[in-house]
Design a protein around this motif. Structure first.
Motif, mmCIF file in Angstrom:
data_model
loop_
_atom_site.group_PDB
_atom_site.id
_atom_site.type_symbol
_atom_site.label_atom_id
_atom_site.label_comp_id
_atom_site.label_asym_id
_atom_site.label_seq_id
_atom_site.Cartn_x
_atom_site.Cartn_y
_atom_site.Cartn_z
ATOM 1 N N PRO A 236 49.064 36.805 40.477
ATOM 2 C CA PRO A 236 47.970 37.171 39.585
ATOM 3 C C PRO A 236 48.331 36.953 38.126
ATOM 4 C CG PRO A 236 49.056 39.126 40.434
ATOM 5 C CD PRO A 236 49.652 37.960 41.156
ATOM 6 N N SER A 237 47.347 36.613 37.335
ATOM 7 C CA SER A 237 47.553 36.473 35.896
ATOM 8 C C SER A 237 47.781 37.861 35.299
ATOM 9 C CB SER A 237 46.329 35.814 35.272
ATOM 10 O OG SER A 237 45.198 36.665 35.405
ATOM 11 N N PRO A 238 48.320 37.942 34.072
ATOM 12 C CA PRO A 238 48.567 39.256 33.453
ATOM 13 C C PRO A 238 47.315 40.130 33.361
ATOM 14 C CG PRO A 238 49.723 37.549 32.241
ATOM 15 C CD PRO A 238 48.891 36.843 33.262
ATOM 16 N N ASP A 239 46.156 39.512 33.053
ATOM 17 C CA ASP A 239 44.921 40.291 32.947
ATOM 18 C C ASP A 239 44.488 40.858 34.297
ATOM 19 O OD1 ASP A 239 44.792 39.842 30.248
ATOM 20 O OD2 ASP A 239 43.480 38.090 30.417
ATOM 21 N N SER A 240 44.551 40.019 35.344
ATOM 22 C CA SER A 240 44.140 40.502 36.661
ATOM 23 C C SER A 240 45.131 41.521 37.203
ATOM 24 C CB SER A 240 44.008 39.330 37.637
ATOM 25 O OG SER A 240 45.243 38.655 37.791
ATOM 26 N N LEU A 241 46.426 41.346 36.897
ATOM 27 C CA LEU A 241 47.432 42.314 37.317
ATOM 28 C C LEU A 241 47.190 43.667 36.655
ATOM 29 C CD1 LEU A 241 50.051 42.751 38.949
ATOM 30 C CD2 LEU A 241 51.314 42.098 36.887
ATOM 31 N N LEU A 242 46.817 43.647 35.384
ATOM 32 C CA LEU A 242 46.518 44.894 34.675
ATOM 33 C C LEU A 242 45.289 45.576 35.252
ATOM 34 C CD1 LEU A 242 47.215 46.796 32.356
ATOM 35 C CD2 LEU A 242 45.872 45.342 30.830
ATOM 36 N N PRO B 229 37.699 33.684 48.680
ATOM 37 C CA PRO B 229 37.823 32.414 47.949
ATOM 38 C C PRO B 229 38.815 32.524 46.807
ATOM 39 C CG PRO B 229 35.758 33.515 47.439
ATOM 40 C CD PRO B 229 36.353 34.245 48.578
ATOM 41 N N LYS B 230 39.349 31.383 46.444
ATOM 42 C CA LYS B 230 40.354 31.334 45.387
ATOM 43 C C LYS B 230 39.743 31.768 44.067
ATOM 44 C CE LYS B 230 43.426 28.058 43.068
ATOM 45 N NZ LYS B 230 43.920 26.673 43.037
ATOM 46 N N ASP B 231 40.478 32.644 43.342
ATOM 47 C CA ASP B 231 40.022 33.148 42.050
ATOM 48 C C ASP B 231 40.584 32.262 40.953
ATOM 49 O OD1 ASP B 231 39.141 34.544 39.925
ATOM 50 O OD2 ASP B 231 40.234 36.403 40.340
ATOM 51 N N SER B 232 39.747 31.940 39.963
ATOM 52 C CA SER B 232 40.194 31.071 38.871
ATOM 53 C C SER B 232 41.222 31.753 37.986
ATOM 54 C CB SER B 232 38.991 30.646 38.018
ATOM 55 O OG SER B 232 38.342 31.794 37.494
ATOM 56 N N SER B 233 41.300 33.100 38.025
ATOM 57 C CA SER B 233 42.245 33.825 37.172
ATOM 58 C C SER B 233 43.618 33.933 37.802
ATOM 59 C CB SER B 233 41.726 35.239 36.902
ATOM 60 O OG SER B 233 41.665 35.984 38.098
ATOM 61 N N GLU B 234 43.852 33.294 38.966
ATOM 62 C CA GLU B 234 45.116 33.384 39.671
ATOM 63 C C GLU B 234 45.821 32.034 39.664
ATOM 64 O OE1 GLU B 234 43.798 34.558 43.436
ATOM 65 O OE2 GLU B 234 43.279 36.607 42.861
ATOM 66 N N GLU B 235 47.158 32.082 39.707
ATOM 67 C CA GLU B 235 47.962 30.884 39.762
ATOM 68 C C GLU B 235 48.665 30.832 41.120
ATOM 69 O OE1 GLU B 235 50.572 31.128 36.496
ATOM 70 O OE2 GLU B 235 48.989 31.191 34.996
ATOM 71 N N HIS B 236 48.794 29.627 41.688
ATOM 72 C CA HIS B 236 49.354 29.494 43.034
ATOM 73 C C HIS B 236 50.703 28.788 42.954
ATOM 74 C CE1 HIS B 236 45.625 30.496 45.382
ATOM 75 N NE2 HIS B 236 45.193 30.437 44.140
ATOM 76 N N THR C 227 55.077 46.076 39.641
ATOM 77 C CA THR C 227 55.263 44.738 39.059
ATOM 78 C C THR C 227 55.255 44.801 37.538
ATOM 79 O OG1 THR C 227 54.131 43.780 40.977
ATOM 80 C CG2 THR C 227 54.385 42.370 39.050
ATOM 81 N N LEU C 228 54.346 45.592 36.974
ATOM 82 C CA LEU C 228 54.295 45.766 35.524
ATOM 83 C C LEU C 228 55.553 46.447 34.997
ATOM 84 C CD1 LEU C 228 50.588 46.884 34.861
ATOM 85 C CD2 LEU C 228 51.641 44.687 34.305
ATOM 86 N N VAL C 229 56.026 47.452 35.717
ATOM 87 C CA VAL C 229 57.232 48.177 35.287
ATOM 88 C C VAL C 229 58.440 47.255 35.274
ATOM 89 C CG1 VAL C 229 58.873 49.981 35.955
ATOM 90 C CG2 VAL C 229 56.433 50.470 35.960
#
Length: 267
Positions: free
Chosen positions: A44-50, A30-37, A86-88
């Motif tokens: 992924p948002s910065p927090d979820s990417l981290l 299911p779609k996560d609220s912390s993600e942008e489409h 992605t972070l680098v």
């Protein structure tokens, strides 16, 4: 991290269908609220990417067993983790080569945590592994410490360091370095990696990375720097108490000479 966690994290990097029916057909979570489409791709948002990057680093650190899902396969093969890459690439200045300024560099000077283009990576190999260790972000295998060095380094950070020490392109030209052929910009750029300032940067980055690894799970650059700053006063305090302990053990005559020598060295 468990296999279930990896399965949930791996879905962040795949194309996501727009409708609910399509998501069911593709067996997507299911779609996560912390993600942008955007354009059917989950960003992924910065927090979820981290969080994903931290899980990837822990997988490399602890050698997670091979499983059918994508992230664990990548960690088992020791390739550069996707979220960490992605972070680098998102670090300031990492969209260009540190030496020539070419776009989209895919090679790394691991000793400095900086990104290089293919042409400049060949020049860095000529400097030797002790001066600059070169690896590919897409083809070579990476250790946990090497990935951490790339996350804690950055092209802008290294460029700022060189600018402060007059080792940028303009500063090197003003110095008229005798170790290089006059008029060769390539040699002038490479000459700065053989200086004492570059050695100082390499050693300090390695010490910082070791400290970050010892602090536990990776929580981002800002947290890592705050932890490092908090540890510095403790080290100074231990150093001062060690000096007092040495002075107590010395006889009175040796104590005066020890203090005198310390003052003369400091001056």
């Amino acid at each position: 991290p468990t296999h279930k966690t990896y399965h949930q994290l791996s879905a962040v990097f795949v194309c996501a269908p727009t409708t609910t029916q399509q998501r069911k057909n593709k067996n997507m979570p299911p779609k996560d609220s912390s993600e942008e489409h955007y354009n059917n791709i989950i960003v992924p948002s910065p927090d979820s990417l981290l969080r994903i990057a931290s899980a990837e680093l822990e997988a490399i650190r602890h050698d997670v067993p091979l499983t059918p899902n994508r992230i664990a396969k990548m960690c088992q093969s020791k390739l550069f983790p996707t979220a960490c890459a992605t972070l680098v690439h998102s670090l300031p200045g990492n969209n260009r080569c540190i030496d020539c300024g070419s776009f989209h560099p895919q090679w790394a000077a691991v000793s400095y945590g900086a990104l290089l283009c293919l042409k400049c990576s060949g020049r860095h190999r000529g400097l030797g592994v002790m001066t600059s260790k070169v690896k590919s972000l897409t083809m070579d295998s990476w250790s946990h410490k090497e990935v951490m060095a790339m996350l804690e380094g950055g092209n802008q950070q290294l460029s700022s360091f060189y600018s402060r020490h007059a080792l940028c392109e303009g500063g090197c030209n003003k110095r008229n370095t005798t170790q290089t052929r006059k008029g060769s910009d390539e040699d002038i750029t490479l000459a700065r990696y053989k200086t004492k300032a570059a050695l100082f940067y390499r050693e300090k980055l390695a010490i910082h990375v070791t400290s970050v690894i010892g602090s536990g799970k990776y929580r981002g650059r800002e947290v890592a720097r705050q932890t490092s700053q908090q540890q510095q006063p403790c080290r100074r305090k231990q150093h001062s108490t060690r000096k007092k302990h040495v002075l107590k053990k010395l006889p009175t005559t040796n104590k005066e000479s020890h203090i005198r020598n310390h003052i003369s060295c400091a001056s």
